[in-house]
Design an enzyme around this catalytic site. Sequence first.
Site, PDB file in Angstrom:
ATOM      1  N   GLU A 186     -18.591   7.154  -4.721  1.00  0.00           N
ATOM      2  CA  GLU A 186     -17.371   7.955  -4.674  1.00  0.00           C
ATOM      3  C   GLU A 186     -17.342   8.960  -5.824  1.00  0.00           C
ATOM      4  OE1 GLU A 186     -13.444   6.282  -6.017  1.00  0.00           O
ATOM      5  OE2 GLU A 186     -12.973   6.421  -3.874  1.00  0.00           O
ATOM      6  N   ASP A 218       0.314  10.992   0.001  1.00  0.00           N
ATOM      7  CA  ASP A 218      -0.751  11.998   0.051  1.00  0.00           C
ATOM      8  C   ASP A 218      -2.092  11.352   0.369  1.00  0.00           C
ATOM      9  OD1 ASP A 218      -1.005  10.673  -2.458  1.00  0.00           O
ATOM     10  OD2 ASP A 218      -2.085  12.386  -3.265  1.00  0.00           O
ATOM     11  N   GLU A 222      -3.243   8.529  -1.644  1.00  0.00           N
ATOM     12  CA  GLU A 222      -2.456   7.302  -1.501  1.00  0.00           C
ATOM     13  C   GLU A 222      -1.626   7.000  -2.735  1.00  0.00           C
ATOM     14  OE1 GLU A 222      -6.125   4.696  -0.533  1.00  0.00           O
ATOM     15  OE2 GLU A 222      -5.069   4.800   1.366  1.00  0.00           O
ATOM     16  N   GLU A 223      -1.204   8.031  -3.412  1.00  0.00           N
ATOM     17  CA  GLU A 223      -0.515   7.808  -4.683  1.00  0.00           C
ATOM     18  C   GLU A 223       0.932   8.260  -4.702  1.00  0.00           C
ATOM     19  OE1 GLU A 223      -3.041   9.790  -7.492  1.00  0.00           O
ATOM     20  OE2 GLU A 223      -4.256   7.987  -7.790  1.00  0.00           O
ATOM     21  N   TRP A 245       0.849  -1.190   0.000  1.00  0.00           N
ATOM     22  CA  TRP A 245       0.000   0.000   0.000  1.00  0.00           C
ATOM     23  C   TRP A 245       0.885   1.240   0.000  1.00  0.00           C
ATOM     24  CZ3 TRP A 245      -4.713  -0.962  -1.321  1.00  0.00           C
ATOM     25  CH2 TRP A 245      -5.661   0.047  -1.272  1.00  0.00           C
TER      26      TRP A 245
HETATM   27  C1  NOJ Z   1      -4.800   4.612  -6.352  1.00  0.00           C
HETATM   28  C2  NOJ Z   1      -5.966   5.470  -6.045  1.00  0.00           C
HETATM   29  O1  NOJ Z   1      -5.895   6.688  -6.673  1.00  0.00           O
HETATM   30  C3  NOJ Z   1      -6.092   5.588  -4.578  1.00  0.00           C
HETATM   31  O2  NOJ Z   1      -6.971   6.580  -4.206  1.00  0.00           O
HETATM   32  C4  NOJ Z   1      -6.440   4.234  -4.070  1.00  0.00           C
HETATM   33  O3  NOJ Z   1      -6.725   4.272  -2.719  1.00  0.00           O
HETATM   34  C5  NOJ Z   1      -5.308   3.288  -4.371  1.00  0.00           C
HETATM   35  N1  NOJ Z   1      -4.956   3.321  -5.765  1.00  0.00           N
HETATM   36  C6  NOJ Z   1      -5.621   1.874  -3.988  1.00  0.00           C
HETATM   37  O4  NOJ Z   1      -6.657   1.338  -4.772  1.00  0.00           O
HETATM   38  C1  NOJ Z   2      -9.335   6.265  -2.047  1.00  0.00           C
HETATM   39  C2  NOJ Z   2      -9.072   7.670  -1.663  1.00  0.00           C
HETATM   40  O1  NOJ Z   2      -8.141   8.215  -2.571  1.00  0.00           O
HETATM   41  C3  NOJ Z   2      -8.564   7.756  -0.258  1.00  0.00           C
HETATM   42  O2  NOJ Z   2      -8.408   9.113   0.096  1.00  0.00           O
HETATM   43  C4  NOJ Z   2      -9.516   7.097   0.693  1.00  0.00           C
HETATM   44  O3  NOJ Z   2      -8.962   7.087   1.973  1.00  0.00           O
HETATM   45  C5  NOJ Z   2      -9.833   5.690   0.264  1.00  0.00           C
HETATM   46  N1  NOJ Z   2     -10.224   5.634  -1.116  1.00  0.00           N
HETATM   47  C6  NOJ Z   2     -10.958   5.093   1.093  1.00  0.00           C
HETATM   48  O4  NOJ Z   2     -12.125   5.838   0.938  1.00  0.00           O
END
Ligand code: NOJ
Ligand code: NOJ
Length: 621
Positions: free
Chosen positions: A439, A210, A213-214, A154
């Site tokens: 979402e 960030d 999560e990227e 992750w």
């Molecule tokens: C990339 C996505 O942009 C991010 O938001 C997500 O949580 C992760 N991949 C994991 O699926």
């Molecule tokens: C992807 C989003 O980019 C992230 O900010 C969020 O925490 C997860 N999804 C779960 O909602």
Amino acid sequence: MLHLWEYAFNAATLVAICTFPSTAIAAPSFLNGRDLNSFVTTERAISLQGVLNNLGPGGSKAPGAGAGYVVASPSLTDPDYFYTWTRDSALTLKMLIDEFINGNAALQTHIEDYVHAQAVLQTVASSSGSFLPAGLGLGEPKYQVNGTRFNGAWGRPQRDGPALRAIALISYSNYLIKNGESKDVKTRIWPIIQNDLSYVGQYWNSTGFDLWEEIQGSSFFTSLAQHRALAQGTVLAESIDVTCTGCDQADEVLCFLPSYWNGKYIDSNINVNDGRTGLDGNSILGSIANFDINALCDSPTFQPCNSRSLANFKVLIDTFRATYAINSDIPVGQGVAVGRYAEDVYQGGNPWYLITTAAAEFLYDAVAQWKARHNLLVDATSLAFFQDLYPTITIRKYNSASGNANSSFAQIMDAVTAYADSFVAIVEKYTPADGALAEQFDRNTGVALSAVDLTWSYAAFVTMALRRSGGYPASWGTRNIALELATCSASSTPGVYVPAVAAGAPNVTAPCSIAVNFNVDATTYYGENIYVVGSDLVLGEGDVDNSFPLGAGNYPIWSATAYLTAGATVTYQYARQEDCGHPWILESGTRSLTLPACGGAAQTTNDEITTDQGTSGNCGT
Ligand code: NOJ
Ligand code: NOJ
């Protein structure tokens, strides 16, 4: 050289920022015949229920979730969001706490469940590390919904989580103190908050992933939350007569915040080489999470009414105007569908409900602040924002001329409020008849997409609705916050980490550990990452999906410090992967390291990876 966790972009994917001629405001045609007030009232109730449905125990869409754990979404596949994220949970609880303080007494049991759940969660060891001795586990972004660790690669660590959780718990603590429960705050809740503030004070200046999560770097949203947590922690600690470890870093974080302003807009991700403009909904979410009704607009905390925040808002919104087909017929001065950032491709890279409502909330906040101050100062930085809404505006101070409904001030307030409403109208337009908020919604058709019943979408709607109806949380003290330091420094205060036993945390003790500074020379392609997998718990106990990530700050040397059990002989291997379904590339040989007994010196490896880099494939497409 920095590495993208998941997707690589090139300059060709960037969307140019277009400028539009300004036009006078007119009511959006889709508002005709609809009553926005009734939509907001109905959707607010649906949204609050939507949050409760995803909350353990007993939430109708959260089977198996433990008490106080917020499930991000009931969606089990594409995407699988049946986990609890520290960020989503803290933002959701902040909303529930505000609603509770606002009079919804029934929410207190959920808040109490959350307090208990987070005390436990703080002690859970994960791939981010263990809680003891150095708090590393607090940077873990997500867990199973029963509060156990999540095994898998992750984007970690994510350093906004502890800050947001502290902010939520401080709001609740302030309520309890007002109601005569200072002792309870001091003994039960403060220890949880102190762990999180320790983490913030120790690691605010280290890069992390960030909120999307990227990308690994410095993130505006994260820094803003970190500053607020430390500033509020300082005040809370004084009021209950305890010392706050880490809070001394508040001024340093504040000093860092202007680094995100590039002269034209907020560059949401800095200390990265991500091929993006940095225009990102991150910035709006940061400002609204920092909102203080009592703030002065020139506060260094990037309030919604701040000129830089407003200038950024215009440039950012205009990129989305130019990006999504569903926005193409909407003139400037009217709200559009808003997403994460123009280059986004995740789940189709569409507009998000929670960011479109955030845009509205940002504008309601700004109006509330001007009205509370009884004036508005338009300067060269904010002028362009206002010109789209009120073409005759000039650089000057507008006073409220108390009570004069026809004053320029009143007209500007009406124009900005109408602009806010027009973002809500976009959400209304693309919300399905049953009021369910996913979402995203399709950039071409507006049809709901990606994770269904996203808790954060619902929480964001409720918060926006509260602001729209004039509900503001208590001030968090921004009047007393000023940039004090002449020069900023990259400092850190070592944290103090103690399980919050009085709140229900297990009394974990530090397995006496030795710091191991892993260093490995590994050439990678853009997007590929390096991990260590090994026999220690922190290294995944041999499970590569649970391996320990290294950072590329000194590329081509990949490094990170792990705390491993003293006295043990650890076997380990390096692994490489770009995390978008690519197979792991694992070293064939096994390395070994014998650690000194308890109290022994830190160890350092200087290894060279034995595998060749993989091929980038089609990540992100
Ligand atoms: C990339 C996505 O942009 C991010 O938001 C997500 O949580 C992760 N991949 C994991 O699926
Ligand atoms: C992807 C989003 O980019 C992230 O900010 C969020 O925490 C997860 N999804 C779960 O909602």
